[in-house]
Enzyme design. Structure first.
Site, PDB file in Angstrom:
ATOM      1  N   PHE A  24     -52.846  75.604 123.929  1.00  0.00           N
ATOM      2  CA  PHE A  24     -53.125  76.630 123.028  1.00  0.00           C
ATOM      3  C   PHE A  24     -51.747  76.677 122.000  1.00  0.00           C
ATOM      4  O   PHE A  24     -50.866  76.270 122.556  1.00  0.00           O
ATOM      5  CB  PHE A  24     -53.328  78.137 123.602  1.00  0.00           C
ATOM      6  CG  PHE A  24     -52.288  78.556 124.389  1.00  0.00           C
ATOM      7  CD1 PHE A  24     -52.152  78.140 125.643  1.00  0.00           C
ATOM      8  CD2 PHE A  24     -51.604  79.422 123.904  1.00  0.00           C
ATOM      9  CE1 PHE A  24     -50.975  78.937 126.523  1.00  0.00           C
ATOM     10  CE2 PHE A  24     -50.486  80.014 124.586  1.00  0.00           C
ATOM     11  CZ  PHE A  24     -50.294  79.796 125.840  1.00  0.00           C
ATOM     12  N   HIS A  62     -42.458  76.350 130.904  1.00  0.00           N
ATOM     13  CA  HIS A  62     -41.475  77.518 130.858  1.00  0.00           C
ATOM     14  C   HIS A  62     -42.328  78.637 131.778  1.00  0.00           C
ATOM     15  O   HIS A  62     -41.563  79.149 132.811  1.00  0.00           O
ATOM     16  CB  HIS A  62     -41.350  77.940 129.601  1.00  0.00           C
ATOM     17  CG  HIS A  62     -42.519  78.042 128.553  1.00  0.00           C
ATOM     18  ND1 HIS A  62     -43.463  76.829 128.694  1.00  0.00           N
ATOM     19  CD2 HIS A  62     -42.988  79.084 127.744  1.00  0.00           C
ATOM     20  CE1 HIS A  62     -44.525  77.581 127.767  1.00  0.00           C
ATOM     21  NE2 HIS A  62     -44.186  78.613 127.362  1.00  0.00           N
ATOM     22  N   ASP A 100     -43.632  87.408 127.595  1.00  0.00           N
ATOM     23  CA  ASP A 100     -43.362  87.525 126.229  1.00  0.00           C
ATOM     24  C   ASP A 100     -42.706  85.965 126.174  1.00  0.00           C
ATOM     25  O   ASP A 100     -41.706  85.632 126.996  1.00  0.00           O
ATOM     26  CB  ASP A 100     -42.187  88.428 125.812  1.00  0.00           C
ATOM     27  CG  ASP A 100     -42.608  88.543 124.316  1.00  0.00           C
ATOM     28  OD1 ASP A 100     -43.610  88.925 123.843  1.00  0.00           O
ATOM     29  OD2 ASP A 100     -41.685  88.127 123.592  1.00  0.00           O
ATOM     30  N   LYS A 126     -52.729  82.599 127.205  1.00  0.00           N
ATOM     31  CA  LYS A 126     -51.880  83.166 128.454  1.00  0.00           C
ATOM     32  C   LYS A 126     -52.501  83.407 129.471  1.00  0.00           C
ATOM     33  O   LYS A 126     -52.119  83.433 130.530  1.00  0.00           O
ATOM     34  CB  LYS A 126     -51.079  84.252 127.611  1.00  0.00           C
ATOM     35  CG  LYS A 126     -49.586  83.872 127.056  1.00  0.00           C
ATOM     36  CD  LYS A 126     -48.864  85.089 127.052  1.00  0.00           C
ATOM     37  CE  LYS A 126     -48.282  85.226 125.677  1.00  0.00           C
ATOM     38  NZ  LYS A 126     -47.307  86.174 125.537  1.00  0.00           N
TER      39      LYS A 126
HETATM   40  P1  IMP Z   1     -46.428  86.721 122.704  1.00  0.00           P
HETATM   41  O1  IMP Z   1     -45.522  86.350 123.786  1.00  0.00           O
HETATM   42  O2  IMP Z   1     -47.680  87.392 122.810  1.00  0.00           O
HETATM   43  O3  IMP Z   1     -45.559  87.277 121.534  1.00  0.00           O
HETATM   44  O4  IMP Z   1     -46.826  85.521 121.864  1.00  0.00           O
HETATM   45  C1  IMP Z   1     -45.924  84.170 122.091  1.00  0.00           C
HETATM   46  C2  IMP Z   1     -46.799  83.145 121.301  1.00  0.00           C
HETATM   47  O5  IMP Z   1     -45.816  81.948 121.652  1.00  0.00           O
HETATM   48  C3  IMP Z   1     -47.799  82.770 121.679  1.00  0.00           C
HETATM   49  O6  IMP Z   1     -48.955  83.189 120.640  1.00  0.00           O
HETATM   50  C4  IMP Z   1     -47.792  81.305 121.289  1.00  0.00           C
HETATM   51  O7  IMP Z   1     -48.255  80.859 120.225  1.00  0.00           O
HETATM   52  C5  IMP Z   1     -46.425  80.779 121.725  1.00  0.00           C
HETATM   53  N1  IMP Z   1     -46.558  80.204 122.955  1.00  0.00           N
HETATM   54  C6  IMP Z   1     -46.005  80.637 124.076  1.00  0.00           C
HETATM   55  N2  IMP Z   1     -46.135  80.125 125.594  1.00  0.00           N
HETATM   56  C7  IMP Z   1     -46.908  78.995 124.820  1.00  0.00           C
HETATM   57  C8  IMP Z   1     -47.311  77.969 125.317  1.00  0.00           C
HETATM   58  O8  IMP Z   1     -47.351  77.681 126.597  1.00  0.00           O
HETATM   59  N3  IMP Z   1     -47.775  76.971 124.672  1.00  0.00           N
HETATM   60  C9  IMP Z   1     -48.094  77.163 123.406  1.00  0.00           C
HETATM   61  N4  IMP Z   1     -47.499  78.057 122.822  1.00  0.00           N
HETATM   62  C10 IMP Z   1     -46.880  79.010 123.445  1.00  0.00           C
END
Ligand code: IMP
Length: 210
Positions: A159, A195, A74, A18
């Site tokens: 990822f 997104h 998030d 991210k």
């Molecule tokens: P958080 O926002 O840190 O709770 O984690 C969001 C999780 O959603 C990430 O660790 C990814 O597993 C998944 N995720 C969010 N955005 C993407 C993306 O653009 N590609 C792939 N997985 C995503």
């Protein structure tokens, strides 16, 4: 009151995938970005029930501790046949080992258990909530979304769940796309694909060029 991102901005994430994307998305604005990890900030517990609530928790914590504006994302993958799971638990489905191969296998297993085999039964979307929190307490919040379907994982460029997500209107998964194709922001102002890039476009409209 005019708030300008003249000095440093904290990118409130400890997720390296991210962070890379958010740095690339911020690059055109020439804003000096530093990550929460680089500042040694603690990772707050994500106790919210929505993407927006969790983005605000992360951005507020970073802004207060660093006394700087802080931007947090998030995000997650919502599978319609699984009632929106993994959703806000997308990171947690990969466990402490951050094993997204296992997390994608779980999605596939649960879809198979529901007999979801046709594209129409495998609808899914990624969501990114962005919260920009200012040291004076002002908060800007936007949410971006991209729709598509769950396929067998293909590609190793992204990822998380990228390899398993085929965005509508495309023949390659996010995992098969170059970074610019996934989250590049078209200079002509047309809609970006991912997104997160869409959320950035909305944030730019309300803030970055203010
Ligand atoms: P958080 O926002 O840190 O709770 O984690 C969001 C999780 O959603 C990430 O660790 C990814 O597993 C998944 N995720 C969010 N955005 C993407 C993306 O653009 N590609 C792939 N997985 C995503």
């Amino acid at each position: 009151m005019t708030r300008r991102l003249a000095g440093k901005l904290v990118i409130a994430t400890h997720n390296s995938g991210k962070l890379r994307e958010m740095r690339e998305l911020m690059a055109p604005y020439g804003i000096d970005c530093v990550s929460a990890g680089e500042l040694g900030l603690p990772e707050p517990e994500e106790t919210g029930n929505t993407f927006v609530a969790n983005a605000l928790i992360k951005a507020r914590a970073a802004s207060i501790t660093a006394n700087l504006p802080a931007l947090a994302d998030d995000s997650g993958l919502c599978v319609e046949a699984l009632e929106g799971a993994p959703g806000i638990y997308s990171a947690r489905w990969a466990g402490d080992a951050k094993d997204f191969v296992a997390a994608m296998a779980r999605i596939e297993r649960e879809l198979q258990a529901k007999g979801a085999t046709t594209p129409g039964q495998r609808r899914a979307y990624f969501v990114s909530a962005l919260a920009l929190v200012w040291p004076d307490g002002h908060e800007d919040v936007v949410e971006g979304r991209v729709d598509g379907q769950i396929v067998l994982p293909r590609g190793d460029k992204g990822f998380g769940y990228d390899a398993q997500f085929l965005p509508d209107g495309h023949s390659r998964t996010f995992g098969e796309m170059a970074p610019d194709e996934k989250h590049g922001v078209p200079p002509d102002g047309s809609r970006a694909l991912s997104h997160r890039a869409r959320a950035f476009q909305d944030l730019e409209r309300i803030r970055l060029r203010a």
